[in-house]
Design a protein around this motif. Structure first.
Motif, PDB file in Angstrom:
ATOM      1  N   SER A  95       0.817  -1.212   0.000  1.00  0.00           N
ATOM      2  CA  SER A  95       0.000   0.000   0.000  1.00  0.00           C
ATOM      3  C   SER A  95       0.853   1.265   0.000  1.00  0.00           C
ATOM      4  CB  SER A  95      -0.934   0.012   1.210  1.00  0.00           C
ATOM      5  OG  SER A  95      -0.236   0.309   2.408  1.00  0.00           O
ATOM      6  N   GLN A  96       2.065   1.179   0.513  1.00  0.00           N
ATOM      7  CA  GLN A  96       2.958   2.334   0.564  1.00  0.00           C
ATOM      8  C   GLN A  96       3.844   2.445  -0.680  1.00  0.00           C
ATOM      9  OE1 GLN A  96       2.869   4.728   3.432  1.00  0.00           O
ATOM     10  NE2 GLN A  96       0.977   3.576   3.082  1.00  0.00           N
ATOM     11  N   LEU A  97       3.567   1.605  -1.675  1.00  0.00           N
ATOM     12  CA  LEU A  97       4.359   1.575  -2.913  1.00  0.00           C
ATOM     13  C   LEU A  97       5.819   1.303  -2.587  1.00  0.00           C
ATOM     14  CD1 LEU A  97       2.810   4.735  -4.662  1.00  0.00           C
ATOM     15  CD2 LEU A  97       1.989   2.373  -4.736  1.00  0.00           C
ATOM     16  N   ASP A  98       6.031   0.446  -1.585  1.00  0.00           N
ATOM     17  CA  ASP A  98       7.363   0.239  -1.035  1.00  0.00           C
ATOM     18  C   ASP A  98       7.650  -1.253  -0.850  1.00  0.00           C
ATOM     19  OD1 ASP A  98       9.825   1.044  -0.020  1.00  0.00           O
ATOM     20  OD2 ASP A  98       9.088   1.118   2.041  1.00  0.00           O
ATOM     21  N   ALA A  99       7.095  -2.086  -1.725  1.00  0.00           N
ATOM     22  CA  ALA A  99       7.347  -3.520  -1.627  1.00  0.00           C
ATOM     23  C   ALA A  99       8.820  -3.802  -1.887  1.00  0.00           C
ATOM     24  CB  ALA A  99       6.484  -4.284  -2.631  1.00  0.00           C
ATOM     25  N   THR A 100       9.326  -4.847  -1.281  1.00  0.00           N
ATOM     26  CA  THR A 100      10.711  -5.265  -1.480  1.00  0.00           C
ATOM     27  C   THR A 100      10.721  -6.704  -1.999  1.00  0.00           C
ATOM     28  OG1 THR A 100      11.106  -6.290   0.686  1.00  0.00           O
ATOM     29  CG2 THR A 100      11.301  -3.872   0.548  1.00  0.00           C
ATOM     30  N   GLU A 463      -1.282   8.583 -14.857  1.00  0.00           N
ATOM     31  CA  GLU A 463      -1.634   9.443 -13.730  1.00  0.00           C
ATOM     32  C   GLU A 463      -1.189   8.862 -12.389  1.00  0.00           C
ATOM     33  OE1 GLU A 463      -5.821  10.246 -14.056  1.00  0.00           O
ATOM     34  OE2 GLU A 463      -5.629  11.052 -16.091  1.00  0.00           O
ATOM     35  N   GLY A 464      -0.143   8.048 -12.419  1.00  0.00           N
ATOM     36  CA  GLY A 464       0.341   7.440 -11.186  1.00  0.00           C
ATOM     37  C   GLY A 464       0.842   8.443 -10.165  1.00  0.00           C
ATOM     38  N   SER A 465       1.262   9.608 -10.627  1.00  0.00           N
ATOM     39  CA  SER A 465       1.784  10.622  -9.694  1.00  0.00           C
ATOM     40  C   SER A 465       0.733  11.050  -8.677  1.00  0.00           C
ATOM     41  CB  SER A 465       2.293  11.843 -10.463  1.00  0.00           C
ATOM     42  OG  SER A 465       1.240  12.435 -11.219  1.00  0.00           O
ATOM     43  N   THR A 466      -0.541  10.857  -8.960  1.00  0.00           N
ATOM     44  CA  THR A 466      -1.587  11.213  -7.999  1.00  0.00           C
ATOM     45  C   THR A 466      -1.532  10.329  -6.755  1.00  0.00           C
ATOM     46  OG1 THR A 466      -3.226   9.731  -9.013  1.00  0.00           O
ATOM     47  CG2 THR A 466      -3.103  11.971  -9.874  1.00  0.00           C
ATOM     48  N   LEU A 467      -0.775   9.238  -6.827  1.00  0.00           N
ATOM     49  CA  LEU A 467      -0.655   8.328  -5.688  1.00  0.00           C
ATOM     50  C   LEU A 467       0.359   8.811  -4.654  1.00  0.00           C
ATOM     51  CD1 LEU A 467      -0.689   4.969  -7.686  1.00  0.00           C
ATOM     52  CD2 LEU A 467      -2.592   6.003  -6.429  1.00  0.00           C
ATOM     53  N   THR A 468       1.202   9.778  -5.031  1.00  0.00           N
ATOM     54  CA  THR A 468       2.152  10.349  -4.074  1.00  0.00           C
ATOM     55  C   THR A 468       1.380  11.089  -2.984  1.00  0.00           C
ATOM     56  OG1 THR A 468       3.916  10.545  -5.713  1.00  0.00           O
ATOM     57  CG2 THR A 468       4.047  11.992  -3.787  1.00  0.00           C
ATOM     58  N   GLU A 469       1.710  10.830  -1.722  1.00  0.00           N
ATOM     59  CA  GLU A 469       0.983  11.481  -0.637  1.00  0.00           C
ATOM     60  C   GLU A 469       1.787  11.421   0.657  1.00  0.00           C
ATOM     61  OE1 GLU A 469      -2.599   9.164  -0.430  1.00  0.00           O
ATOM     62  OE2 GLU A 469      -1.713   7.612   0.832  1.00  0.00           O
ATOM     63  N   ASN A 470       1.463  12.327   1.563  1.00  0.00           N
ATOM     64  CA  ASN A 470       2.000  12.303   2.930  1.00  0.00           C
ATOM     65  C   ASN A 470       0.840  12.596   3.870  1.00  0.00           C
ATOM     66  OD1 ASN A 470       3.504  12.328   5.225  1.00  0.00           O
ATOM     67  ND2 ASN A 470       4.556  14.259   4.806  1.00  0.00           N
ATOM     68  N   LEU A 471       0.280  11.542   4.454  1.00  0.00           N
ATOM     69  CA  LEU A 471      -0.885  11.656   5.322  1.00  0.00           C
ATOM     70  C   LEU A 471      -0.522  11.082   6.689  1.00  0.00           C
ATOM     71  CD1 LEU A 471      -3.586  10.371   2.787  1.00  0.00           C
ATOM     72  CD2 LEU A 471      -3.060  12.754   3.347  1.00  0.00           C
ATOM     73  N   PRO A 472       0.152  11.842   7.530  1.00  0.00           N
ATOM     74  CA  PRO A 472       0.595  11.292   8.817  1.00  0.00           C
ATOM     75  C   PRO A 472      -0.550  10.803   9.690  1.00  0.00           C
ATOM     76  CG  PRO A 472       0.916  13.685   8.714  1.00  0.00           C
ATOM     77  CD  PRO A 472       0.602  13.235   7.330  1.00  0.00           C
ATOM     78  N   GLU A 473      -1.720  11.403   9.561  1.00  0.00           N
ATOM     79  CA  GLU A 473      -2.846  10.974  10.380  1.00  0.00           C
ATOM     80  C   GLU A 473      -3.314   9.565  10.017  1.00  0.00           C
ATOM     81  OE1 GLU A 473      -4.733  13.595   7.108  1.00  0.00           O
ATOM     82  OE2 GLU A 473      -2.770  13.211   8.013  1.00  0.00           O
ATOM     83  N   TYR A 474      -2.946   9.114   8.811  1.00  0.00           N
ATOM     84  CA  TYR A 474      -3.280   7.757   8.386  1.00  0.00           C
ATOM     85  C   TYR A 474      -2.026   6.903   8.166  1.00  0.00           C
ATOM     86  CZ  TYR A 474      -8.090   9.291   7.771  1.00  0.00           C
ATOM     87  OH  TYR A 474      -9.358   9.777   7.988  1.00  0.00           O
ATOM     88  N   SER A 475      -0.901   7.368   8.658  1.00  0.00           N
ATOM     89  CA  SER A 475       0.359   6.619   8.530  1.00  0.00           C
ATOM     90  C   SER A 475       0.608   6.191   7.093  1.00  0.00           C
ATOM     91  CB  SER A 475       0.350   5.389   9.443  1.00  0.00           C
ATOM     92  OG  SER A 475       0.173   5.755  10.785  1.00  0.00           O
ATOM     93  N   SER A 476       0.354   7.098   6.174  1.00  0.00           N
ATOM     94  CA  SER A 476       0.563   6.803   4.764  1.00  0.00           C
ATOM     95  C   SER A 476       1.459   7.858   4.138  1.00  0.00           C
ATOM     96  CB  SER A 476      -0.780   6.747   4.014  1.00  0.00           C
ATOM     97  OG  SER A 476      -0.592   6.325   2.680  1.00  0.00           O
ATOM     98  N   ASN A 477       2.651   7.449   3.777  1.00  0.00           N
ATOM     99  CA  ASN A 477       3.632   8.344   3.161  1.00  0.00           C
ATOM    100  C   ASN A 477       4.251   7.585   1.998  1.00  0.00           C
ATOM    101  OD1 ASN A 477       5.594  10.144   2.441  1.00  0.00           O
ATOM    102  ND2 ASN A 477       6.555  10.277   4.460  1.00  0.00           N
ATOM    103  N   ARG A 478       3.851   7.944   0.797  1.00  0.00           N
ATOM    104  CA  ARG A 478       4.327   7.184  -0.349  1.00  0.00           C
ATOM    105  C   ARG A 478       4.658   8.092  -1.526  1.00  0.00           C
ATOM    106  NH1 ARG A 478      -1.241   3.894  -1.969  1.00  0.00           N
ATOM    107  NH2 ARG A 478      -2.436   5.662  -2.747  1.00  0.00           N
ATOM    108  N   THR A 479       5.545   7.601  -2.365  1.00  0.00           N
ATOM    109  CA  THR A 479       5.998   8.351  -3.528  1.00  0.00           C
ATOM    110  C   THR A 479       5.899   7.461  -4.759  1.00  0.00           C
ATOM    111  OG1 THR A 479       7.550   9.611  -2.173  1.00  0.00           O
ATOM    112  CG2 THR A 479       7.897   9.644  -4.552  1.00  0.00           C
ATOM    113  N   TRP A 480       5.278   7.978  -5.794  1.00  0.00           N
ATOM    114  CA  TRP A 480       5.146   7.221  -7.031  1.00  0.00           C
ATOM    115  C   TRP A 480       6.345   7.460  -7.946  1.00  0.00           C
ATOM    116  CZ3 TRP A 480       2.909   3.337  -9.342  1.00  0.00           C
ATOM    117  CH2 TRP A 480       2.960   3.246 -10.739  1.00  0.00           C
ATOM    118  N   GLU A 481       6.848   6.383  -8.501  1.00  0.00           N
ATOM    119  CA  GLU A 481       7.814   6.421  -9.582  1.00  0.00           C
ATOM    120  C   GLU A 481       7.337   5.438 -10.647  1.00  0.00           C
ATOM    121  OE1 GLU A 481      10.256   8.426  -9.846  1.00  0.00           O
ATOM    122  OE2 GLU A 481      10.504   9.185  -7.794  1.00  0.00           O
ATOM    123  N   PRO A 482       7.550   5.756 -11.932  1.00  0.00           N
ATOM    124  CA  PRO A 482       7.004   4.875 -12.977  1.00  0.00           C
ATOM    125  C   PRO A 482       7.419   3.421 -12.862  1.00  0.00           C
ATOM    126  CG  PRO A 482       7.653   6.967 -13.931  1.00  0.00           C
ATOM    127  CD  PRO A 482       8.111   6.999 -12.495  1.00  0.00           C
TER     128      PRO A 482
END
Length: 509
Positions: A95-100, A463-482
């Protein structure tokens, strides 16, 4: 991958997953040796094992793998939820676009390579058929090619550059890694094979419900072509959408009715995965590979629920585990009077459920846990009977509107953009409007909430860039890259390969 492929065996199963006993026939696979001649019973047994994979994506290999949830977690429609960030931590990373390479939903890899091998065997059986009616054999072969394309298209979407094979693998049981474009070509070849001639009917009924149709193959081709942005095939796809429309064999039923037990295989359903717990057997915590139920409803429903849904007023829902809470802004994308809102999203009052991680008070409604839908045998949370609606007629209309309005394809036959978009809006209780690119995209989001479409749409629209967000109240901080359109290839699979077959990790990981 080699260890997995070596372990694949065919099991005697209930032939298909239909809603009637006539189509639930057990054909033992023992009547066909590998590569040997195949009777009709052997072909149907192999084909039945291919269909069975449609039931695997909720708990197979003891992993939570629901394809709609795995798709939506990377979208802007839902959060991960659950107990905390570490509860199913691989899903939080997703969900954080941060899978390893070591933290990702590996179960999907296992499931769809299982499916690829099964479909290969079914196709081989068709090629070695003896004593089978020509028309029936052509249909079985088309179904197997369609199913192979469907399963491989998920490997392609999630990972892009993946191993592929159509023959039995020999020692050391490795397969060449194809590029994403090569996989696309293989998928298209299978779908076109299924669509050639009249091997598949446009629709099915009665004992055949749950089987592949020409309409399903056309919709799969549309999804793949539009995700690839293959403009050379847009006119073909639009012609297919018009053919489904002009066939008159599908329509738009009342939206709320689609998602109930009574709405299964309704007028707007083109393909469903048919979950049949109860007398047909259920999954257990010890064995997630068998059984006919799904755990998606338990997964996405609020924990400890004791109240009614405030949007629909219904008290038919029951509690679950609190994963996948819907984002509150989803409510705002609907126009006043849109009948899809109360069905797509549930909203429960504070104090009527236990708030969990990333709680918004909103939950996905279509596959919500309903009372009386998870009877034993099997462990009840794993065995809800909610069918997964894989392809719906609404997608035909919205594909057509998009191809005409956004991509500039000339209308075909009776299906214009205005007709398509306003059939969708009329069913939702909304006034007709002139379709625009913005509206087409918005109607697509409204229609398919909770069905695993949004992330893939954003990616193919660029339009993947719309997924970039920093929402500390929901513990969601993610950055989109193609490069994040693909997940990292599981490190466990890379470690199994060697030499010329050594898997190469996707760029960026």
């Amino acid at each position: 991958m080699n260890k997995y492929i070596k372990a694949i065996v065919f099991i005697a199963i209930l032939g298909f997953t239909s809603c009637t006993d006539d189509f639930l026939t057990n054909y033992p696979t023992a009547s066909q040796a590998s590569g040997g001649t195949a009777t009709e019973g052997a072909i149907l047994s192999n084909l039945g094992s291919c269909y069975q994979v449609l039931l695997f994506d909720s708990y197979a290999n003891n992993n939570y793998n629901s394809i709609v949830l795995m798709s939506d977690l990377r979208s802007d429609d839902i959060f991960k939820g659950g107990g905390d960030a570490g509860d199913q931590g691989q899903l939080y990373r997703l969900s954080q676009l941060d899978a390893t390479p070591t933290e990702l939903p590996e179960g999907l890899w296992t499931i769809y390579y299982n499916a690829l091998a099964r479909c290969n065997n079914a196709i081989s059986a068709c090629e070695n058929a003896v004593g089978v009616d020509e028309a029936s054999l052509a249909q079985y072969n088309a179904e197997a090619h369609f199913l192979r394309a469907y399963y491989v298209h998920w490997l392609w979407k999630f990972w892009g550059n993946v191993p592929y094979f159509e023959e039995d693998l020999v020692e050391p049981y490795f397969a060449r890694q194809y590029t994403a474009d090569e996989i696309y070509a293989e998928i298209i070849a299978d779908v076109d094979f299924a669509l050639e001639g009249d091997k598949l009917p446009m629709s099915v009924s009665g004992a055949d419900q749950g089987r592949a149709t020409k309409a399903a193959a056309m919709l799969l081709k549309a999804r793949v072509v539009m995700y690839q942005n293959d403009e050379s095939k847009y006119a073909e796809v639009l012609a297919d959408m018009n053919a489904i429309y002009e066939s008159g064999e599908y329509s738009l039923p009342d939206f709320a009715s689609i998602w109930t037990r009574e709405g299964e295989f309704g007028a707007g359903s083109i393909l469903e995965a048919n979950h049949l717990p109860g007398e047909y057997g259920g999954k257990t915590w010890a064995d997630g590979w068998t059984g006919f139920g799904t755990n998606l409803p338990a997964f996405i429903s609020p924990n400890g629920l004791s109240g009614a849904d405030q949007l629909s007023g219904l008290s038919v829902f029951q509690g679950g585990w609190g994963f996948g809470p819907a984002r509150s802004e989803l409510v705002d994308i609907f126009e006043d009077g849109d009948e899809r809102l109360a069905t797509s999203i549930n909203h429960f009052a504070d104090g009527t459920y236990t708030a969990r991680f990333q709680n918004t008070g909103y939950f996905m409604g279509k596959y919500a846990a309903r009372k009386g839908y998870n009877e034993p045998p099997g462990d009840v949370d794993l065995n809800y009977e909610n069918n997964l609606r894989i392809f719906r007629y609404a997608e035909v209309l919205l594909n057509a509107a998009e191809l005409i309005v956004i991509h500039g394809v000339a209308p075909v036959g009776q299906l214009t953009a205005e007709v398509a978009i306003n059939e969708i809006r009329d069913r939702a209780g909304l006034d007709p409007v002139a379709p625009t690119a913005e509206l087409v995209k918005l109607e697509r989001r409204r229609e398919f909430i909770g069905e695993g479409m949004r992330f893939w749409d954003l990616v193919r629209w660029g339009e993947g860039s719309t997924l970039t967000e920093n929402l500390p109240e929901y513990s969601s901080n993610r950055t989109w890259e193609p490069y994040k359109k693909y997940l990292p290839i599981p490190q466990s699979e890379i470690d199994k390969t060697e030499g010329e077959f050594k898997l190469v990790q996707n760029d960026g990981y």
